[in-house]
Scaffold this motif. Structure first.
Motif, PDB file in Angstrom:
ATOM      1  N   CYS A  46     -30.894  27.375  12.185  1.00 23.48           N
ATOM      2  CA  CYS A  46     -32.166  28.101  12.219  1.00 23.48           C
ATOM      3  C   CYS A  46     -32.077  29.330  13.105  1.00 23.48           C
ATOM      4  N   GLY A  99     -37.108  25.065  10.757  1.00 24.87           N
ATOM      5  CA  GLY A  99     -35.942  25.609  10.078  1.00 24.87           C
ATOM      6  C   GLY A  99     -35.807  25.076   8.661  1.00 24.87           C
ATOM      7  N   CYS A 128     -35.205  20.618  12.771  1.00 26.15           N
ATOM      8  CA  CYS A 128     -36.621  20.273  12.601  1.00 26.15           C
ATOM      9  C   CYS A 128     -37.245  20.999  11.418  1.00 26.15           C
ATOM     10  N   SER A 173     -38.306  30.635  15.734  1.00 30.09           N
ATOM     11  CA  SER A 173     -37.237  29.656  15.905  1.00 30.09           C
ATOM     12  C   SER A 173     -37.141  29.362  17.395  1.00 30.09           C
ATOM     13  N   CYS A 174     -37.085  28.086  17.741  1.00 33.40           N
ATOM     14  CA  CYS A 174     -37.061  27.763  19.169  1.00 33.40           C
ATOM     15  C   CYS A 174     -35.719  28.109  19.785  1.00 33.40           C
ATOM     16  N   CYS A 229     -31.201  24.933  17.531  1.00 39.14           N
ATOM     17  CA  CYS A 229     -30.110  24.558  16.630  1.00 39.14           C
ATOM     18  C   CYS A 229     -29.553  25.760  15.883  1.00 39.14           C
TER      19      CYS A 229
HETATM   20  S1  SF4 Z   1     -34.953  24.206  13.143  1.00 36.65           S
HETATM   21 FE1  SF4 Z   1     -36.341  23.587  14.741  1.00 36.65          FE
HETATM   22  S2  SF4 Z   1     -34.970  22.891  16.379  1.00 36.65           S
HETATM   23 FE2  SF4 Z   1     -33.751  24.186  15.061  1.00 36.65          FE
HETATM   24  S3  SF4 Z   1     -33.917  26.227  16.042  1.00 36.65           S
HETATM   25 FE3  SF4 Z   1     -35.426  26.060  14.365  1.00 36.65          FE
HETATM   26  S4  SF4 Z   1     -37.276  25.517  15.472  1.00 36.65           S
HETATM   27 FE4  SF4 Z   1     -35.565  25.000  16.842  1.00 36.65          FE
END
Ligand code: SF4
Ligand code: SF4
Ligand code: FES
Lengths: 215, 481
Positions: free
Chosen positions: B427, B462, B459, B420-421, B424
């Motif tokens: 996620c 997630g 995105c 997870s980046c 958001c």
């Molecule tokens: S859904 Fe995408 S933008 Fe959101 S935390 Fe996960 S990786 Fe990041």
């Protein structure tokens, strides 16, 4: 277009239209003066049957928006419950509670249900002469960073790290006082919680005040 | 940035190349070096730091030892132990257990070849044909072929190009060779073995799009693939016209806007959409991002014609698809098969057991598991099952459900949480909880959490993270209580 049954002009984003109609919708990472970030996911609405984030969905292509459909409310509740993982109670900070938007969103979504297990974080940075950073209440919305980078063009802070290591970070992981921070206060103004809060300005500690208690 | 031509990109576009170079020399990045690079580029230190810290393969202190694979196929080997320096996947799932640096993709691991993996003829006939046809006609040919992007989203390639062209110039072209999904190694196969075909496709795209800048973004660990590509590039008609970027990890780079942020020297997280990259992508330019396999298909289509391409595959999904097959099979490797081929046929060809003990992981951490009695399904874009299993980037890991499914589902859930980046809330906060729920057997609570991840995340990472968990519980819930 129609929003919750009201006819209206489609201009700007769905959030613009919704707020212009006086409808309440949480939008914790969208600052009026800054471009959308899309991080908090609390502005979810149903647009022509699809769940979208109102803050970065153009109104033009949408016919009908429901901000209070069962589905939209249920998802916003779930997002807010996840948000609540990150912080504790509103402390008694000087100047009154600063997380009004957040607590209003919880109240509007009836968050009396037990929340998910909390994920405590505890970094504190008191180095700036004018404000403090407390990680504990920070919901990682990113507003402070966008204010600093895109409004002030200073770039003193960023969000460093991925997944649950992500945190608001000054410079290359230094204290605010050692970064490019000019103490302009933009991040403090943008912060929807009391993570970034002004330093209590007590008379006795005012710089240049010769009549302090010790004097 | 190798043999950098003088493209007028903003200075911060040199951040990632300089960080990669510094990391290579020293083995890690320290505060001082990042500050120095930021100053050199005239950009704020905090912005350089957040960009560096968003790349999961960068170290910020010295590390010792050799990385060993903690990926699925490798962890199935008898005697495998949790490594001290674990790597999510080392992309050599065909020769487990993998450790250390990447090696050139072995020719014998091409188990079934088709128009994309077949040997190249050492000419640039496709590029010449594109020149003779002219951009408009070449684009029509591509449109007639019905090619859809092979990165995993299957968006019609010609429509993407047209959308960017309709926005006007200057525009940017990015070859996406980041290939970072555990269990997928087909882009490495193409780059190592058939780089000329990929380059020809790229050259054709340059003919049609006339981009102001063309970037090949190659996975930071894929040394042999990058070397083969750069060698072939130097000997190609487009030598000097392509900037080669190397990444530094992050599954989220599969999201185009995160990839563009990485190139721009920003924190590699997805941007809100719209705008789409074809509307305003790299530094605001309309930007086309195409996968390696897509470019190889473009070369074939312009050489042999749209009709020849359409002879393979189905009416809606013409052409071939390269599957990366690993796990409990006797013949792991890449299989280039016409779209519409039965998934079960490929697994049997690879030497999988192919009985009720078999489970398949299709689409990796973003996909899901499939029991054998549902495996006789045609290989086509989209889901094989609503709970998660999908074609995606073509990864297929063959498992024995009774011994592997628990570990496999937990590994995938852990991978998504780790990757997870962090941008958001659903996620970042939800993906680790999903792992916790699954691990502790609180499966009744999974549904609600999976729902919010899928529908509220910014995105695809997630949004698709619930797949492995949901599908494992759908078919083998007994294993998790
Ligand atoms: S859904 Fe995408 S933008 Fe959101 S935390 Fe996960 S990786 Fe990041
Ligand atoms: S410090 Fe405040 S503005 Fe910045 S990310 Fe945290 S909650 Fe948002
Ligand atoms: S206000 Fe829309 S995602 Fe935060």
């Amino acid at each position: 277009m129609k929003v919750d049954g009201h006819e209206t002009e489609a201009a700007g984003t769905l959030l613009d239209v919704i707020l212009a109609l006086g409808i309440d919708l949480p939008h914790l990472c969208k600052d009026d003066n800054l471009p959308p970030i899309g991080a908090c996911r609390t502005c979810l609405v149903e647009a022509d049957g699809r769940i979208v984030a109102a803050c970065h969905t153009p109104a033009a292509a949408v016919q009908e928006v429901q901000t209070r459909s069962v589905r939209a409310i249920e998802l916003r509740q779930a997002v807010l419950r996840l948000t609540a993982r990150m912080h504790g109670r509103e402390p008694d900070v000087s100047g009154g509670p600063r997380s009004g938007e957040l607590w209003a969103a919880y109240a509007a979504h009836g968050l009396e249900r037990p929340s998910y297990p909390s994920r405590p974080r505890s970094a504190v940075d008191l180095s700036s002469p004018f404000f403090e950073f407390h990680e504990e209440p920070c919901i990682l919305c990113g507003r402070c960073v966008v204010a600093c980078q895109q409004l002030q063009h200073i770039g003193a802070i960023g969000i460093a790290g991925t997944a649950t290591s992500a945190r608001v970070t000054a410079g290359a992981a230094v204290a605010f006082a050692e970064s490019a921070c000019t103490a302009c206060g933009s991040c403090v103004a943008a912060c929807p919680t009391h993570a970034l809060r002004p330093k209590p300005l007590r008379a006795t500690h005012r710089p240049g005040d010769a009549r302090g208690e010790e004097g | 940035m190798s043999n950098a031509p003088a493209f007028a990109l903003p200075r911060r576009a040199r951040l990632l190349p300089l960080l990669v170079e510094r990391h290579r020399e020293h083995g890690f990045l320290d505060r001082g070096s990042v500050e120095h690079i930021a100053r050199q580029l005239g950009m704020p230190v905090a912005e350089a730091w957040e960009a560096a810290a968003s790349m999961t393969e960068f170290h910020f202190e010295p590390v010792r030892g050799e990385r060993s694979c903690a990926g699925l196929a490798c962890s199935l080997r008898p005697g495998w132990r949790e490594p001290t320096l674990p790597a999510g996947c080392l992309f050599r799932c065909y020769e487990p257990p993998a450790s250390g640096d990447e090696r050139p993709f072995p020719l014998e691991m091409v188990r079934r070849s088709g128009p994309l993996l077949a040997p190249c003829d050492q000419t640039w006939a496709g590029l010449e044909r594109a020149r003779n046809l002219g951009p408009a006609v070449a684009l029509e040919e591509l449109e007639r072929s019905g090619l859809r992007g092979r990165g995993g989203a299957f968006f019609p390639t010609a429509a993407k190009w047209r959308a960017a062209l309709s926005r006007g110039r200057p525009l940017a072209l990015v070859l996406n060779a980041e290939e970072g999904e555990p269990g997928v190694f087909k882009d490495r196969a193409l780059l190592c073995l058939r780089p000329e075909r990929v380059l020809e496709g790229l050259g054709i795209a340059m003919q049609v799009l006339q981009p102001a800048v063309t970037i090949a973004f190659i996975n930071g660990a894929a040394e042999p693939a990058a070397a083969a590509f750069e060698r072939a590039l130097a000997a190609s008609p487009i030598a000097g016209d392509v900037l080669v970027y190397r990444g530094a990890g992050g599954y989220v780079l599969g999201e185009e806007t995160a990839l563009l942020n990485a190139i721009e020297g920003r924190r590699a997280v997805p941007r809100p959409r719209p705008p789409l990259p074809v509307e305003a992508g790299l530094f605001g330019m309309p930007t086309v991002v195409n996968n390696v396999e897509t470019m190889a298909a473009v070369s074939f289509i312009i050489r042999e014609g749209a009709a020849a391409f359409r002879e393979l595959g189905t009416a809606h999904a013409p052409g071939t698809r390269i599957l990366s097959v690993s796990g409990r099979v006797s013949r792991p490797g890449v299989y280039e098969v016409p779209m519409g081929t039965l998934l079960s046929d490929v697994v049997v060809e690879a030497g999988g057991a192919g009985d009720s003990s078999t489970a398949l992981l299709c689409g990796g951490p973003s996909g899901g598991f499939l029991p054998w009695d549902l495996a006789a399904t045609p290989i086509l874009p989209g889901r094989y099952h609503p709970t998660g299993a999908m074609l995606g980037a073509g990864g297929v890991v063959v498992l024995d459900w009774s011994s592997d499914i628990r570990r496999a589902a937990l590994t995938m859930a852990a991978y998504n949480a780790e990757q997870s980046c962090g941008k958001c809330t659903p996620c970042r906060e939800g993906a680790p909880l999903l792992l916790e729920l699954l691990g502790s057997g609180r499966t009744a609570e999974v549904d609600e959490l999976a729902d919010v991840l899928q529908h509220a995340s910014l995105c695809g990472l997630g949004q698709m993270a619930p797949g492995p968990v949901r599908s494992a519980l759908e078919f083998w819930s007994g294993v998790f209580v």
